[in-house]
Enzyme design. Sequence first.
Site, short mmCIF file in Angstrom:
data_model
loop_
_atom_site.label_atom_id
_atom_site.label_comp_id
_atom_site.label_asym_id
_atom_site.label_seq_id
_atom_site.Cartn_x
_atom_site.Cartn_y
_atom_site.Cartn_z
N CYS A 187 13.53 10.33 8.63
CA CYS A 187 13.35 9.77 9.38
C CYS A 187 14.67 9.73 10.24
O CYS A 187 14.06 9.98 11.05
CB CYS A 187 12.54 8.24 9.03
N GLY A 227 1.33 3.97 13.01
CA GLY A 227 2.75 2.63 13.83
C GLY A 227 1.70 2.14 15.20
O GLY A 227 1.53 0.77 14.92
N GLY A 261 6.95 4.86 8.90
CA GLY A 261 5.33 6.25 9.08
C GLY A 261 5.37 6.80 10.15
O GLY A 261 6.78 6.64 10.90
N SER A 262 4.52 7.45 10.25
CA SER A 262 4.19 8.09 11.77
C SER A 262 4.92 7.28 12.93
O SER A 262 3.49 6.40 13.05
CB SER A 262 3.14 9.19 11.13
N THR A 263 5.04 7.82 13.82
CA THR A 263 4.65 7.35 15.31
C THR A 263 3.29 6.84 15.59
O THR A 263 2.70 5.56 16.19
CB THR A 263 5.06 6.97 16.67
N GLU A 286 9.36 0.42 11.87
CA GLU A 286 9.93 1.60 11.07
C GLU A 286 9.15 3.06 11.77
O GLU A 286 8.81 3.88 10.98
CB GLU A 286 10.94 2.02 10.43
N LYS A 312 0.59 -1.06 0.21
CA LYS A 312 -0.24 -0.37 0.18
C LYS A 312 0.92 1.32 -0.41
O LYS A 312 1.53 1.59 1.28
CB LYS A 312 -0.81 0.03 1.57
N GLU A 369 9.02 15.50 16.18
CA GLU A 369 9.21 15.20 15.06
C GLU A 369 8.82 16.17 14.37
O GLU A 369 7.07 16.48 13.67
CB GLU A 369 9.31 13.62 14.21
P1 NAI Z 1 1.46 8.28 7.40
O1 NAI Z 1 1.65 7.41 8.98
O2 NAI Z 1 0.05 8.56 8.20
O3 NAI Z 1 1.44 7.73 6.30
C1 NAI Z 1 2.94 6.58 6.34
C2 NAI Z 1 1.31 5.43 5.96
O4 NAI Z 1 0.78 4.75 6.56
C3 NAI Z 1 0.55 6.48 4.50
O5 NAI Z 1 0.54 5.32 3.59
C4 NAI Z 1 -0.66 6.08 4.89
O6 NAI Z 1 -1.53 5.89 4.05
C5 NAI Z 1 -0.50 4.79 5.64
N1 NAI Z 1 -1.86 4.98 6.95
C6 NAI Z 1 -1.96 6.17 7.50
N2 NAI Z 1 -3.50 6.19 8.11
C7 NAI Z 1 -3.62 4.63 8.57
C8 NAI Z 1 -3.98 3.84 8.95
N3 NAI Z 1 -4.62 4.23 9.81
N4 NAI Z 1 -3.95 2.43 9.11
C9 NAI Z 1 -2.94 1.72 8.17
N5 NAI Z 1 -2.21 2.37 7.11
C10 NAI Z 1 -2.51 4.06 7.34
O7 NAI Z 1 2.01 9.54 7.98
P2 NAI Z 1 1.90 11.03 7.12
O8 NAI Z 1 0.26 11.24 7.27
O9 NAI Z 1 1.71 11.38 5.47
O10 NAI Z 1 3.07 11.77 7.99
C11 NAI Z 1 2.62 12.66 9.52
C12 NAI Z 1 3.40 12.55 10.00
O11 NAI Z 1 4.69 11.41 9.98
C13 NAI Z 1 5.19 13.15 9.40
O12 NAI Z 1 4.63 14.58 9.02
C14 NAI Z 1 6.28 12.82 9.73
O13 NAI Z 1 6.33 12.90 10.88
C15 NAI Z 1 6.00 11.03 9.92
N6 NAI Z 1 6.91 10.28 8.40
C16 NAI Z 1 7.33 9.52 9.06
C17 NAI Z 1 7.91 8.48 8.27
C18 NAI Z 1 9.17 8.22 8.30
O14 NAI Z 1 10.43 7.41 7.35
N7 NAI Z 1 9.51 7.75 9.62
C19 NAI Z 1 7.58 8.76 7.39
C20 NAI Z 1 6.02 9.47 6.78
C21 NAI Z 1 6.23 10.36 7.81
#
Ligand code: NAI
Length: 501
Positions: free
Chosen positions: A308, A257, A252-254, A274, A199, A405
């Site tokens: 990250c 996660g 993705g975000s904590t 991660e 996804k 973050e």
């Molecule tokens: P996010 O954590 O919402 O998105 C990452 C992935 O998770 C995307 O594919 C999204 O569609 C999916 N996702 C979102 N909500 C979900 C749910 N309830 N169940 C399952 N999957 C879900 O990250 P977002 O909103 O784009 O960014 C927000 C913050 O997250 C950023 O400002 C940053 O601080 C952090 N982040 C950290 C990353 C890393 O590499 N550790 C990468 C992206 C974001």
Amino acid sequence: MIDLDTDYGIGAAAQAFLARAGKMLIGGQWVDSASGEFFETRDPATGRIIGRVAAGDAEDVDKAVRAARNTLEGRLWGGMLPAAREKLLLNLADLVERHAEELIELESLDNGKPVTIARMIDIGRAPNFIRYMAGWATKIEGATITPSVAMGPHARFHAYTLKEPVGVVGGIIPWNFPFVMALWKTCPALATGSTVVLKPAEQTPLTALRLGELIQEAGFPDGVVNIVTGLGETAGAALARHPGIDKIAFTGSTAVGKAIARAAADNVTRVTLELGGKSPVIIMPDADLDQAIVGAARAIFFNAGQVCGAGSRLFVHNAIYDEVLSGIARIASAMKIGPGLDPATEMGPLVSEEQRQRVLHYIESGLSEGGELLAGGNVRAGDGYFVTPTVFGRVKPEMTVAREEIFGPVLAAASFETIDEVVNLANDSQYGLVAGIWSTNINVVHRMIPRIRSGTVYVNAHNLMDPAVPFGGNKQSGYGREMSKMAIDMYTETKSVYIAY
Ligand code: NAI
Ligand code: MG
């Protein structure tokens, strides 16, 4: 589907892909979503729509999981010999190399990142990673054991372990390194003989879809890799709670996660996470300052801080604080900001308007909570999701910019006097992903490394990755490791066998 008249131009291959992209890959077929819904993906440099992509939901996820399960259990993939899996991955690496320019353009257009970064890192390093994981396919092995358990005086046991594919893997990935993340979640799975439902992030679905085409071209059987595009709350959440998924691999975000781990707990689905970071960079008084200043600036501004492991908290020894901060502020102010597709661009836009608003909000908090603004702090005029590289000095540990973050080009810097003090400052975070130490005193470095709670420590460097070196977090930066043999372990189950003799 597209309306592209960018000044920088993209090649015919990328144009052709944009014209045909938009469907999802399920069981070897390119299909629309069951609901018929779409969402739009935009060029972050201009805000223009560059494509419409199928908005998958629970129904599509269910189909994809079934396809992945059938393939897992079928002869074609389930019965494939390790060397044949290795060969398919090597084919894929060759294809990525052959189509590198197209992938670079698509990544830059969809994510906003400079083509120079996409060329050097995202796409440039991909073949090495794929080939590294390909090599593991033929090197997965268990152990033979002589147990001491016995039945009566004569019956003895021989025991051994089998390493079996973990099963159907759900990969949920972010937008900051879209192609890299798609590979991190698929290649170790493919090396072990697992199957995948991927996804991609809704902001950046394009290169994952192109990867799906290349996976088909490489010769993988239908259903080995399925790609469901869609929103996190619908497609992502459906994947995390699906009982047919054996393992979720998430970056993705904590916050998300934690939600995924909670949903997965109902089915005792294996999870690796991660997550975010607030990684410290420490500059000791004996550091090579020319290198440390450039290194600390790169640690935060690389990929516009959307990394990250970004070195977003800087601790500089009092004796060199002014010199280091003025050096970093000078670099920040001189950075060439522009569209990723312009080869002269050093820093591109952020990925989305939402992300820009999030980052600007943090900058406002830095100002209102008393941070000393040394560079940036504003939006670049015109279209696109730009934020200028920003440096806050004299940041106190309790300030929001020092704790949360930001995931943007915003540095929070402070000074320190003693090693004990800086170790405590560095560890004073809910996160523990990476840390950087700049010093020429090897004794000091060796004493500090064990005291720092993070998954990786860089010495006189930052943001390095290598397929052979484990990568992952401590504390709320997640659990599990990517890369290296540890990644293979995360995609296998161990079966113990006792044979009486
Ligand atoms: P996010 O954590 O919402 O998105 C990452 C992935 O998770 C995307 O594919 C999204 O569609 C999916 N996702 C979102 N909500 C979900 C749910 N309830 N169940 C399952 N999957 C879900 O990250 P977002 O909103 O784009 O960014 C927000 C913050 O997250 C950023 O400002 C940053 O601080 C952090 N982040 C950290 C990353 C890393 O590499 N550790 C990468 C992206 C974001
Ligand atoms: Mg989100």
